[in-house]
Design a protein around this motif. Structure first.
Motif, mmCIF file in Angstrom:
data_model
loop_
_atom_site.group_PDB
_atom_site.id
_atom_site.type_symbol
_atom_site.label_atom_id
_atom_site.label_comp_id
_atom_site.label_asym_id
_atom_site.label_seq_id
_atom_site.Cartn_x
_atom_site.Cartn_y
_atom_site.Cartn_z
ATOM 1 N N ALA A 116 71.460 5.265 -13.679
ATOM 2 C CA ALA A 116 72.798 4.980 -13.156
ATOM 3 C C ALA A 116 73.293 6.110 -12.259
ATOM 4 C CB ALA A 116 73.775 4.757 -14.312
ATOM 5 N N LEU A 117 73.035 7.354 -12.658
ATOM 6 C CA LEU A 117 73.427 8.493 -11.817
ATOM 7 C C LEU A 117 72.699 8.443 -10.482
ATOM 8 C CD1 LEU A 117 73.428 11.399 -14.452
ATOM 9 C CD2 LEU A 117 75.429 10.438 -13.287
ATOM 10 N N ALA A 118 71.404 8.152 -10.527
ATOM 11 C CA ALA A 118 70.623 8.094 -9.298
ATOM 12 C C ALA A 118 71.138 7.003 -8.369
ATOM 13 C CB ALA A 118 69.147 7.863 -9.627
ATOM 14 N N ARG A 119 71.443 5.846 -8.926
ATOM 15 C CA ARG A 119 71.952 4.746 -8.113
ATOM 16 C C ARG A 119 73.343 5.052 -7.553
ATOM 17 N NH1 ARG A 119 70.309 -0.382 -8.345
ATOM 18 N NH2 ARG A 119 72.434 -1.138 -8.726
ATOM 19 N N ALA A 120 74.073 5.962 -8.214
ATOM 20 C CA ALA A 120 75.404 6.346 -7.740
ATOM 21 C C ALA A 120 75.349 7.472 -6.713
ATOM 22 C CB ALA A 120 76.272 6.770 -8.918
ATOM 23 N N GLY A 121 74.149 7.928 -6.389
ATOM 24 C CA GLY A 121 74.006 8.951 -5.359
ATOM 25 C C GLY A 121 73.713 10.343 -5.880
ATOM 26 N N ILE A 122 73.619 10.500 -7.207
ATOM 27 C CA ILE A 122 73.262 11.807 -7.765
ATOM 28 C C ILE A 122 71.770 11.780 -8.065
ATOM 29 C CG2 ILE A 122 73.767 13.503 -9.566
ATOM 30 C CD1 ILE A 122 76.477 12.229 -9.928
ATOM 31 N N GLY A 123 70.982 12.030 -7.052
ATOM 32 C CA GLY A 123 69.533 11.908 -7.173
ATOM 33 C C GLY A 123 68.854 13.143 -7.709
ATOM 34 N N ARG A 124 69.520 14.305 -7.611
ATOM 35 C CA ARG A 124 68.920 15.546 -8.105
ATOM 36 C C ARG A 124 69.254 15.719 -9.582
ATOM 37 N NH1 ARG A 124 70.528 20.216 -6.626
ATOM 38 N NH2 ARG A 124 68.530 21.257 -6.929
ATOM 39 N N THR A 125 68.540 14.996 -10.403
ATOM 40 C CA THR A 125 68.703 15.114 -11.853
ATOM 41 C C THR A 125 67.342 15.347 -12.488
ATOM 42 O OG1 THR A 125 68.444 12.743 -12.277
ATOM 43 C CG2 THR A 125 70.686 13.553 -11.831
ATOM 44 N N VAL A 126 67.360 15.935 -13.671
ATOM 45 C CA VAL A 126 66.139 16.149 -14.442
ATOM 46 C C VAL A 126 66.348 15.563 -15.831
ATOM 47 C CG1 VAL A 126 64.572 17.833 -15.465
ATOM 48 C CG2 VAL A 126 65.536 18.263 -13.199
ATOM 49 N N LEU A 127 65.456 14.694 -16.253
ATOM 50 C CA LEU A 127 65.464 14.170 -17.618
ATOM 51 C C LEU A 127 64.384 14.897 -18.402
ATOM 52 C CD1 LEU A 127 65.894 10.571 -18.876
ATOM 53 C CD2 LEU A 127 64.068 11.994 -19.812
ATOM 54 N N LEU A 128 64.755 15.482 -19.530
ATOM 55 C CA LEU A 128 63.835 16.213 -20.382
ATOM 56 C C LEU A 128 63.614 15.442 -21.679
ATOM 57 C CD1 LEU A 128 65.438 19.753 -19.928
ATOM 58 C CD2 LEU A 128 63.434 18.835 -18.736
ATOM 59 N N GLU A 129 62.365 15.153 -21.973
ATOM 60 C CA GLU A 129 62.002 14.434 -23.189
ATOM 61 C C GLU A 129 60.995 15.288 -23.964
ATOM 62 O OE1 GLU A 129 60.951 12.557 -26.321
ATOM 63 O OE2 GLU A 129 62.659 11.805 -25.161
ATOM 64 N N ARG A 130 61.312 15.570 -25.221
ATOM 65 C CA ARG A 130 60.478 16.457 -26.035
ATOM 66 C C ARG A 130 59.117 15.846 -26.330
ATOM 67 N NH1 ARG A 130 61.124 16.013 -31.791
ATOM 68 N NH2 ARG A 130 61.581 18.223 -31.965
ATOM 69 N N GLY A 131 59.017 14.509 -26.320
ATOM 70 C CA GLY A 131 57.745 13.837 -26.542
ATOM 71 C C GLY A 131 57.395 12.977 -25.348
ATOM 72 N N VAL A 132 57.394 11.649 -25.568
ATOM 73 C CA VAL A 132 57.151 10.705 -24.485
ATOM 74 C C VAL A 132 58.324 9.733 -24.423
ATOM 75 C CG1 VAL A 132 54.647 10.857 -24.678
ATOM 76 C CG2 VAL A 132 55.869 9.121 -26.005
ATOM 77 N N LEU A 133 58.498 9.078 -23.298
ATOM 78 C CA LEU A 133 59.583 8.120 -23.147
ATOM 79 C C LEU A 133 59.526 7.058 -24.241
ATOM 80 C CD1 LEU A 133 59.814 7.410 -19.301
ATOM 81 C CD2 LEU A 133 61.222 8.938 -20.690
ATOM 82 N N ALA A 134 60.672 6.750 -24.811
ATOM 83 C CA ALA A 134 60.797 5.753 -25.879
ATOM 84 C C ALA A 134 59.969 6.111 -27.099
ATOM 85 C CB ALA A 134 60.421 4.356 -25.375
ATOM 86 N N GLY A 135 59.667 7.400 -27.276
ATOM 87 C CA GLY A 135 58.860 7.827 -28.413
ATOM 88 C C GLY A 135 59.641 7.986 -29.699
ATOM 89 N N GLY A 136 60.973 7.887 -29.631
ATOM 90 C CA GLY A 136 61.811 8.018 -30.818
ATOM 91 C C GLY A 136 62.331 6.673 -31.278
ATOM 92 N N PRO A 137 63.597 6.613 -31.699
ATOM 93 C CA PRO A 137 64.151 5.348 -32.201
ATOM 94 C C PRO A 137 64.096 4.199 -31.210
ATOM 95 C CG PRO A 137 65.533 7.182 -32.894
ATOM 96 C CD PRO A 137 64.508 7.754 -31.955
ATOM 97 N N THR A 138 64.210 4.466 -29.909
ATOM 98 C CA THR A 138 64.155 3.371 -28.937
ATOM 99 C C THR A 138 62.877 2.566 -29.073
ATOM 100 O OG1 THR A 138 65.622 4.358 -27.281
ATOM 101 C CG2 THR A 138 63.948 2.825 -26.468
ATOM 102 N N GLY A 139 61.747 3.241 -29.155
ATOM 103 C CA GLY A 139 60.467 2.553 -29.214
ATOM 104 C C GLY A 139 60.250 1.762 -30.481
ATOM 105 N N ARG A 140 61.050 2.033 -31.513
ATOM 106 C CA ARG A 140 60.919 1.308 -32.780
ATOM 107 C C ARG A 140 62.033 0.286 -32.964
ATOM 108 N NH1 ARG A 140 59.953 6.884 -34.459
ATOM 109 N NH2 ARG A 140 57.744 7.202 -34.864
ATOM 110 N N SER A 141 62.827 0.088 -31.938
ATOM 111 C CA SER A 141 63.963 -0.834 -32.041
ATOM 112 C C SER A 141 63.526 -2.280 -31.842
ATOM 113 C CB SER A 141 65.008 -0.476 -30.976
ATOM 114 O OG SER A 141 66.009 -1.472 -30.900
ATOM 115 N N PRO A 142 64.100 -3.215 -32.601
ATOM 116 C CA PRO A 142 63.867 -4.635 -32.295
ATOM 117 C C PRO A 142 64.479 -5.051 -30.966
ATOM 118 C CG PRO A 142 64.609 -4.358 -34.564
ATOM 119 C CD PRO A 142 64.823 -3.037 -33.870
ATOM 120 N N ALA A 143 65.342 -4.193 -30.402
ATOM 121 C CA ALA A 143 65.910 -4.393 -29.067
ATOM 122 C C ALA A 143 66.634 -5.730 -28.920
ATOM 123 C CB ALA A 143 64.823 -4.251 -27.998
#
Length: 395
Positions: free
Chosen positions: A22-49
């Motif tokens: 959402a930030l990138a689409r709003a024009g803030i493209g210089r952002t860094v996302l830091l993930e201690r493991g892998v994407l969706a490696g925590g509760p997200t990846g185990r969610s029934p969604a």
């Protein structure tokens, strides 16, 4: 080595990746996302969604509606595929939670959500063989559905990168950096990253990170188990999800012959857990209990099979509503946590709210309602409907 950027997002689950997108689409493209493991490696990846709009507070209903619309129109604003599937949600209630159920449906209608009452005797039209003798009220939510949580997080991240955003996996944030009374970046094992904005969206790890900067967040972490049940071969395929407020169970189809089931009873997710050391499996007792509740509702499923299961984590606040927005005591710090198991369906709205605040735009939602300081101010969120289970669990 020290680098600089415009904003740092900590956490690569659905909320963190949605915020960066959402930030990138709003024009803030210089952002860094830091993930201690892998994407969706925590509760997200185990969610029934599961995507649904049944909440006891109008603002969450509206946020869930926003999310459903977002996932429904996924290709218009995101890269990749979230594997969205639209499937109705059947909800049933008995005497114990009848008032809460009626109020929930009233709130949904006030917000414009589609919900259609059905006669308890007609449950079999939606779930063949479903028991209805203990059902006093039933309703169908036709706009519900579910997604693939892994695909969703990966797609958010891919879209953000097309706008210049950066993703770093396997990088743990060790500390928050402060200067002149505000946050100014983060420290990692590979060096410092400086930014005037830091957004903590690390789920159960959020309160620990905040505490290192002297910020106390009222979040506790609990285990939640999901059973993977094999539908008996002689029974029809499922074409609906279920929220059973009598037995306290939800389920949704998974593939052609399986379903995922979990408990709606708060007492079943009360065990406080260490997010770095918890049992990720499902115990035999919990699996059997969920299977029994399933068979209670659909007696034809007596011969259902054991597909295993897993346990994940919920980061829960005292009022069971999220903490979203800026932290007043440490300017520049934002929080999107304490989502109490509802983060996936709300992540598009959460990303919209935080992005609107950062960019100075109007938000569709009341960000102040979810203030991280609301408990210290004596302003917890109070919904109009809540569910309680006083009766014993099924034998």
């Amino acid at each position: 080595m020290t680098t600089t950027t415009d904003a740092i997002i900590v956490g690569g689950g659905s909320s963190g990746t949605a915020i960066q997108c959402a930030l990138a689409r709003a024009g803030i493209g210089r952002t860094v996302l830091l993930e201690r493991g892998v994407l969706a490696g925590g509760p997200t990846g185990r969610s029934p969604a599961i995507l649904r709009q049944q909440y006891g507070h109008a603002e969450l209903v509206r946020m869930a509606q926003f999310g459903i619309d977002y996932f429904h129109s996924w290709q218009e604003h995101s890269s990749g595929n979230c594997d969205y599937r639209r499937i109705p949600l059947l909800a049933v209630a008995g005497e114990e939670n009848l008032a809460a159920f009626d109020t929930t449906l009233e709130i949904m209608r006030e917000c414009g959500a589609r919900v259609e009452p059905i006669a308890p005797a007609d449950l079999g039209r939606w779930i063949p063989g479903a028991r209805h003798d203990d059902v006093l009220r039933a309703a169908i939510e036709p706009d519900a559905g579910y997604c693939d949580p892994h695909a969703t997080a990966l797609s958010f991240a891919a879209q953000a990168r097309t706008h210049g955003a950066q993703l770093m996996q396997g990088v743990e944030v060790l500390d928050l950096l402060r200067s002149d009374g505000r946050v100014c970046g983060v420290r990692t094992a590979t060096g410092d990253i400086l930014a005037p904005i830091v957004i903590l969206a690390a789920g159960p790890w959020t309160p620990m990170l905040a505490a290192r900067a002297g910020v106390t967040l009222p979040i506790r972490t609990v285990r939640h188990s999901v059973a993977q049940l094999l539908r008996p071969a002689a029974t029809p395929a499922m074409e609906v999800m279920l929220a059973d407020y009598i037995n306290g169970i939800y389920f949704r189809p998974e593939g052609a012959d399986q379903c995922l089931a979990g408990s709606l009873r708060g007492a079943d997710t009360a065990d406080v857990a260490d997010p770095d050391r918890f049992d990720e499996g499902i115990s035999e007792d919990v699996f059997v209990e969920l299977a029994q509740r399933m068979v209670h509702r659909v007696p034809d499923w007596t011969e259902l099979g054991d597909g295993g299961g897993w346990s994940s984590l919920f980061d829960v606040t005292p009022d069971a509503y999220p903490l979203i927005g800026p932290v007043e005591q440490l300017p520049g710090l934002y929080v999107a946590a304490g989502l109490s198991g509802h983060g996936f369906k709300l992540c598009p709205a959460i990303a919209h709210m935080i992005t609107a605040h950062i960019t100075g735009q109007a938000s569709r939602f009341d960000l102040a309602l979810f203030s991280p300081e609301r408990f210290a101010a004596g302003k917890p969120i109070v919904g109009r409907a809540s569910y309680h289970y006083r009766t014993p669990l099924l034998a």
